[in-house]
Design a protein around this motif. Sequence first.
Motif, PDB file in Angstrom:
ATOM      1  N   ASN A  12       0.829  -1.212   0.000  1.00 23.61           N
ATOM      2  CA  ASN A  12       0.000   0.000   0.000  1.00 23.61           C
ATOM      3  C   ASN A  12       0.864   1.262   0.000  1.00 23.61           C
ATOM      4  O   ASN A  12       0.408   2.326  -0.436  1.00 23.61           O
ATOM      5  CB  ASN A  12      -0.924   0.016   1.211  1.00 23.61           C
ATOM      6  N   LEU A  13       2.094   1.137   0.482  1.00 21.62           N
ATOM      7  CA  LEU A  13       2.980   2.298   0.497  1.00 21.62           C
ATOM      8  C   LEU A  13       3.287   2.752  -0.928  1.00 21.62           C
ATOM      9  O   LEU A  13       3.483   3.953  -1.180  1.00 21.62           O
ATOM     10  CB  LEU A  13       4.280   1.967   1.235  1.00 21.62           C
ATOM     11  N   PHE A  14       3.325   1.802  -1.868  1.00 24.69           N
ATOM     12  CA  PHE A  14       3.595   2.179  -3.250  1.00 24.69           C
ATOM     13  C   PHE A  14       2.386   2.852  -3.899  1.00 24.69           C
ATOM     14  O   PHE A  14       2.538   3.643  -4.830  1.00 24.69           O
ATOM     15  CB  PHE A  14       4.027   0.950  -4.055  1.00 24.69           C
ATOM     16  N   VAL A  15       1.185   2.520  -3.409  1.00 23.34           N
ATOM     17  CA  VAL A  15      -0.003   3.228  -3.876  1.00 23.34           C
ATOM     18  C   VAL A  15       0.084   4.700  -3.460  1.00 23.34           C
ATOM     19  O   VAL A  15      -0.208   5.610  -4.242  1.00 23.34           O
ATOM     20  CB  VAL A  15      -1.283   2.579  -3.322  1.00 23.34           C
ATOM     21  N   VAL A  16       0.515   4.926  -2.230  1.00 22.42           N
ATOM     22  CA  VAL A  16       0.700   6.295  -1.744  1.00 22.42           C
ATOM     23  C   VAL A  16       1.817   6.987  -2.515  1.00 22.42           C
ATOM     24  O   VAL A  16       1.701   8.148  -2.919  1.00 22.42           O
ATOM     25  CB  VAL A  16       1.008   6.288  -0.238  1.00 22.42           C
ATOM     26  N   PHE A  17       2.916   6.271  -2.747  1.00 22.12           N
ATOM     27  CA  PHE A  17       4.042   6.822  -3.508  1.00 22.12           C
ATOM     28  C   PHE A  17       3.586   7.287  -4.894  1.00 22.12           C
ATOM     29  O   PHE A  17       3.903   8.404  -5.325  1.00 22.12           O
ATOM     30  CB  PHE A  17       5.129   5.747  -3.621  1.00 22.12           C
ATOM     31  N   GLU A  18       2.813   6.452  -5.586  1.00 26.96           N
ATOM     32  CA  GLU A  18       2.355   6.808  -6.937  1.00 26.96           C
ATOM     33  C   GLU A  18       1.422   8.015  -6.900  1.00 26.96           C
ATOM     34  O   GLU A  18       1.481   8.887  -7.778  1.00 26.96           O
ATOM     35  CB  GLU A  18       1.648   5.616  -7.574  1.00 26.96           C
ATOM     36  N   ALA A  19       0.578   8.087  -5.883  1.00 20.75           N
ATOM     37  CA  ALA A  19      -0.357   9.216  -5.778  1.00 20.75           C
ATOM     38  C   ALA A  19       0.392  10.527  -5.518  1.00 20.75           C
ATOM     39  O   ALA A  19       0.053  11.564  -6.090  1.00 20.75           O
ATOM     40  CB  ALA A  19      -1.368   8.953  -4.670  1.00 20.75           C
ATOM     41  N   ILE A  20       1.406  10.498  -4.666  1.00 22.30           N
ATOM     42  CA  ILE A  20       2.198  11.716  -4.419  1.00 22.30           C
ATOM     43  C   ILE A  20       2.941  12.117  -5.678  1.00 22.30           C
ATOM     44  O   ILE A  20       3.014  13.293  -6.033  1.00 22.30           O
ATOM     45  CB  ILE A  20       3.185  11.494  -3.254  1.00 22.30           C
ATOM     46  N   TYR A  21       3.487  11.125  -6.385  1.00 27.85           N
ATOM     47  CA  TYR A  21       4.197  11.424  -7.647  1.00 27.85           C
ATOM     48  C   TYR A  21       3.229  12.049  -8.652  1.00 27.85           C
ATOM     49  O   TYR A  21       3.555  13.017  -9.333  1.00 27.85           O
ATOM     50  CB  TYR A  21       4.788  10.135  -8.204  1.00 27.85           C
ATOM     51  N   ARG A  22       2.034  11.498  -8.729  1.00 24.82           N
ATOM     52  CA  ARG A  22       1.029  11.978  -9.682  1.00 24.82           C
ATOM     53  C   ARG A  22       0.598  13.402  -9.363  1.00 24.82           C
ATOM     54  O   ARG A  22       0.455  14.246 -10.257  1.00 24.82           O
ATOM     55  CB  ARG A  22      -0.182  11.050  -9.652  1.00 24.82           C
ATOM     56  N   GLU A  23       0.381  13.692  -8.084  1.00 25.98           N
ATOM     57  CA  GLU A  23      -0.200  14.974  -7.677  1.00 25.98           C
ATOM     58  C   GLU A  23       0.834  16.020  -7.288  1.00 25.98           C
ATOM     59  O   GLU A  23       0.481  17.199  -7.132  1.00 25.98           O
ATOM     60  CB  GLU A  23      -1.155  14.751  -6.497  1.00 25.98           C
ATOM     61  N   SER A  24       2.088  15.609  -7.077  1.00 24.50           N
ATOM     62  CA  SER A  24       3.140  16.526  -6.605  1.00 24.50           C
ATOM     63  C   SER A  24       2.748  17.203  -5.300  1.00 24.50           C
ATOM     64  O   SER A  24       3.181  18.322  -5.007  1.00 24.50           O
ATOM     65  CB  SER A  24       3.447  17.598  -7.666  1.00 24.50           C
ATOM     66  N   SER A  25       1.944  16.533  -4.488  1.00 24.08           N
ATOM     67  CA  SER A  25       1.437  17.152  -3.260  1.00 24.08           C
ATOM     68  C   SER A  25       0.908  16.063  -2.334  1.00 24.08           C
ATOM     69  O   SER A  25       0.184  15.158  -2.774  1.00 24.08           O
ATOM     70  CB  SER A  25       0.316  18.136  -3.591  1.00 24.08           C
ATOM     71  N   ILE A  26       1.256  16.155  -1.060  1.00 29.41           N
ATOM     72  CA  ILE A  26       0.716  15.220  -0.073  1.00 29.41           C
ATOM     73  C   ILE A  26      -0.765  15.470   0.131  1.00 29.41           C
ATOM     74  O   ILE A  26      -1.569  14.533   0.247  1.00 29.41           O
ATOM     75  CB  ILE A  26       1.503  15.337   1.252  1.00 29.41           C
ATOM     76  N   THR A  27      -1.169  16.743   0.168  1.00 25.23           N
ATOM     77  CA  THR A  27      -2.574  17.077   0.383  1.00 25.23           C
ATOM     78  C   THR A  27      -3.435  16.549  -0.755  1.00 25.23           C
ATOM     79  O   THR A  27      -4.483  15.919  -0.526  1.00 25.23           O
ATOM     80  CB  THR A  27      -2.748  18.594   0.508  1.00 25.23           C
ATOM     81  N   ARG A  28      -3.008  16.800  -1.992  1.00 29.46           N
ATOM     82  CA  ARG A  28      -3.802  16.331  -3.132  1.00 29.46           C
ATOM     83  C   ARG A  28      -3.782  14.810  -3.227  1.00 29.46           C
ATOM     84  O   ARG A  28      -4.776  14.199  -3.640  1.00 29.46           O
ATOM     85  CB  ARG A  28      -3.294  16.964  -4.425  1.00 29.46           C
ATOM     86  N   ALA A  29      -2.668  14.198  -2.884  1.00 31.90           N
ATOM     87  CA  ALA A  29      -2.612  12.734  -2.876  1.00 31.90           C
ATOM     88  C   ALA A  29      -3.581  12.164  -1.843  1.00 31.90           C
ATOM     89  O   ALA A  29      -4.256  11.160  -2.099  1.00 31.90           O
ATOM     90  CB  ALA A  29      -1.184  12.266  -2.579  1.00 31.90           C
ATOM     91  N   ALA A  30      -3.656  12.813  -0.683  1.00 37.86           N
ATOM     92  CA  ALA A  30      -4.595  12.377   0.355  1.00 37.86           C
ATOM     93  C   ALA A  30      -6.027  12.466  -0.148  1.00 37.86           C
ATOM     94  O   ALA A  30      -6.841  11.554   0.063  1.00 37.86           O
ATOM     95  CB  ALA A  30      -4.406  13.223   1.613  1.00 37.86           C
ATOM     96  N   ASN A  31      -6.358  13.560  -0.847  1.00 38.96           N
ATOM     97  CA  ASN A  31      -7.705  13.700  -1.403  1.00 38.96           C
ATOM     98  C   ASN A  31      -7.978  12.632  -2.456  1.00 38.96           C
ATOM     99  O   ASN A  31      -9.077  12.061  -2.515  1.00 38.96           O
ATOM    100  CB  ASN A  31      -7.875  15.093  -2.014  1.00 38.96           C
TER     101      ASN A  31
END
Length: 299
Positions: A12-31
């Motif tokens: 699941n950590l790689f799912v988070v990694f990909e989302a942060i890479y995609r959004e360039s933002s922790i906040t947007r990745a969280a959303n």
Amino acid sequence: MRNLNIGSIDLNLFVVFEAIYRESSITRAANLLSLSQPAVSHALARLRERLGDPLFIRRGRDMVPTPRARELITPVREALHGLQGCLAGVGGFEPGQARRTFVLALRSGLEACVLPALMRTLVAQAPGVDVQSLTIGRRELASTLAAGRLDLAIDVHLPVDADINQTHLMDVPLVVMMRDSHPLAARPLTLERYLAARHVLVSSRRRGPGLEDFGLAQAGYHRQIALRCQHHQSAMATVASTDLLLTLPSMLAEQLPPPNVVVKELPVRLPPLSLYLYWHRDQEDDPALRWLRQQVLAG
């Protein structure tokens, strides 16, 4: 470099990694992931510890990937897409059950031509799917697709590298718009009259010719530009109240015209506006994006 066993890492950590890479933002990745910001930050901290690399460095408001993160993103995405495809089963994507946001790059004038038909399909077939339309600089198009922050792009034919897939979408002829009380409205629009008039040019660039000017120049002609503006809507509003002419793609003339204008054929043969659909090769086999491309191509 650490020698890690995949069994020792929470995938699941790689799912988070990909989302942060995609959004360039922790906040947007969280959303995007429907998680709290602290949960995403904690997951990133765990992955940083396991991989021995910061992965992302804060630069202003953006989280910029490190070289190690850039090295990881393609195999991580391929693995996640492969797993997603296996879990999805035959067909790979169920529009009626999907919960996803698709991100498209469209020039402002294209939104009115592309989005209505696409959203009619999504509302009817995929009510849980959202769309975000962005304007991306052409120089950043390939890198934004590669970063996963963009699913599809529609633009003119562009020089792209082998990592970017493309397919021809449509050819759109150019037409001329003028107000209905224009001196030329009730007369044939000849090339001589067209070149003698003053014109509006729509361009996001500060200088340089437009698409139609390239074609005119190749034929040995030149026109006088009285107004250079950024958007077709403002250009149309201007020609609706002046004696300026606007040369534009026919589909824009059909979608966005003010009430008091007329549209005529361009009095010179010029190449049409050729539009292409772009996506990253890593997304080629993503069932959801394959379905989305089919809807856009069906138009």
